[in-house]
Enzyme design. Sequence first.
Site, PDB file in Angstrom:
ATOM      1  CB  SER A   7      -7.651 -12.035  34.103  1.00  0.00           C
ATOM      2  OG  SER A   7      -8.180 -11.954  32.790  1.00  0.00           O
ATOM      3  CG  HIS A  32      -4.506  -9.055  34.025  1.00  0.00           C
ATOM      4  ND1 HIS A  32      -3.204  -8.604  33.947  1.00  0.00           N
ATOM      5  CD2 HIS A  32      -4.665  -9.905  32.976  1.00  0.00           C
ATOM      6  CE1 HIS A  32      -2.599  -9.170  32.906  1.00  0.00           C
ATOM      7  NE2 HIS A  32      -3.472  -9.958  32.285  1.00  0.00           N
ATOM      8  CG  ASP A  34      -6.060 -10.914  29.856  1.00  0.00           C
ATOM      9  OD1 ASP A  34      -4.842 -10.657  29.803  1.00  0.00           O
ATOM     10  OD2 ASP A  34      -6.560 -11.632  30.736  1.00  0.00           O
ATOM     11  CG  MET A  36      -6.825 -11.409  23.996  1.00  0.00           C
ATOM     12  SD  MET A  36      -7.403 -13.101  24.200  1.00  0.00           S
ATOM     13  CE  MET A  36      -6.916 -13.404  25.886  1.00  0.00           C
ATOM     14  CG  HIS A  65      -1.666  -9.033  29.043  1.00  0.00           C
ATOM     15  ND1 HIS A  65      -1.834 -10.377  29.323  1.00  0.00           N
ATOM     16  CD2 HIS A  65      -0.648  -8.972  28.141  1.00  0.00           C
ATOM     17  CE1 HIS A  65      -0.965 -11.085  28.628  1.00  0.00           C
ATOM     18  NE2 HIS A  65      -0.236 -10.266  27.890  1.00  0.00           N
ATOM     19  CG  MET A  67      -2.037 -10.782  24.966  1.00  0.00           C
ATOM     20  SD  MET A  67      -3.046 -12.033  25.784  1.00  0.00           S
ATOM     21  CE  MET A  67      -4.089 -10.981  26.773  1.00  0.00           C
ATOM     22  CG  MET A 138       2.599 -14.369  28.272  1.00  0.00           C
ATOM     23  SD  MET A 138       1.129 -13.757  29.125  1.00  0.00           S
ATOM     24  CE  MET A 138      -0.040 -15.095  28.881  1.00  0.00           C
ATOM     25  CG  ASP A 176      -1.608 -13.537  32.320  1.00  0.00           C
ATOM     26  OD1 ASP A 176      -2.508 -14.328  32.617  1.00  0.00           O
ATOM     27  OD2 ASP A 176      -1.764 -12.561  31.557  1.00  0.00           O
TER      28      ASP A 176
HETATM   29  C1  DX5 Z   1      -4.230 -15.412  28.586  1.00  0.00           C
HETATM   30  C2  DX5 Z   1      -4.527 -14.185  29.448  1.00  0.00           C
HETATM   31  C3  DX5 Z   1      -4.726 -14.481  30.886  1.00  0.00           C
HETATM   32  C4  DX5 Z   1      -5.883 -15.328  31.243  1.00  0.00           C
HETATM   33  C5  DX5 Z   1      -5.539 -16.107  32.484  1.00  0.00           C
HETATM   34  O1  DX5 Z   1      -3.884 -14.976  27.331  1.00  0.00           O
HETATM   35  O2  DX5 Z   1      -3.460 -13.282  29.356  1.00  0.00           O
HETATM   36  O3  DX5 Z   1      -4.755 -13.282  31.652  1.00  0.00           O
HETATM   37  O4  DX5 Z   1      -7.058 -14.608  31.431  1.00  0.00           O
HETATM   38  O5  DX5 Z   1      -6.553 -16.979  32.711  1.00  0.00           O
HETATM   39  P1  DX5 Z   1      -6.398 -18.287  33.600  1.00  0.00           P
HETATM   40  O6  DX5 Z   1      -6.081 -17.824  34.985  1.00  0.00           O
HETATM   41  O7  DX5 Z   1      -7.732 -18.931  33.464  1.00  0.00           O
HETATM   42  O8  DX5 Z   1      -5.285 -19.098  33.020  1.00  0.00           O
HETATM   43 ZN    ZN Z   2      -3.202 -11.415  30.773  1.00  0.00          ZN
END
Ligand code: DX5
Ligand code: ZN
Length: 216
Positions: A7, A32, A34, A36, A65, A67, A138, A176
């Site tokens: 990620s 990946h 993310d 947000m 992903h 969110m 998750m 994740d």
């Molecule tokens: C959290 C994200 C993850 C995050 C994982 O909301 O979806 O993808 O980047 O990071 P680590 O591996 O540091 O937990």
């Molecule tokens: Zn993620």
Amino acid sequence: MKTLAPSILASDMLNLGEEIKKIEKSGSKYVHVDVMDGCFVPNISFGMPIISAVRSCTDLVVDVHAMIVEPDRYIDDFVKSGADIITFHLEALDNERIINAIEKIHKYGKKVGLSIKPKTNVSAVLQYLNMIDMILVMTVEPGFGGQKFMCDMMDKVKFLREKISDSNLSVDIQVDGGINDETLKIAMESGANIFVLGTAFFKSKDIIDAEKMLGE
Ligand code: DX5
Ligand code: ZN
């Protein structure tokens, strides 16, 4: 198929191109991303310009992903930006909009992932199992990297793996949050096959060897 999905949330954004090369060198097949929005989750990360930048510099599978609230409003934009897999949260839409979103993503020829937060009951995804390509379980509350892996989520992974094989489906199970050498093994034994790594990948001194980590 097993793979790591590093990620870029934990990467050095000033050197994103170099960070993506590290992912390629590691032998991971996915990157990946993310997204947000500060509304579905309390944090804001990045959006379409970063997905496009990632797309422009790699042939890795771009695993988005989302969110965000109302993820169905952004399907066209995710596709235009170069996403190969679009994962959205089950909690973000009602049943009708979930089904429409799945169909729309598939019409574009892209893969669909459906994600569940830690407090969401796993049985909620069962009705979509035969319509999707991946389930994202998750293993932390979404929103931030660097959190502790929630081992009790493994019951969900085991349950889903059993349902998927009983129904002769080929749905990937992604985990994740808090994945490192040790927790990856636990998740793999439980039936997960795609592993998102943020901190453990980008804060490691050496480039991670995906094959080694996956025990291949
Ligand atoms: C959290 C994200 C993850 C995050 C994982 O909301 O979806 O993808 O980047 O990071 P680590 O591996 O540091 O937990
Ligand atoms: Zn993620």
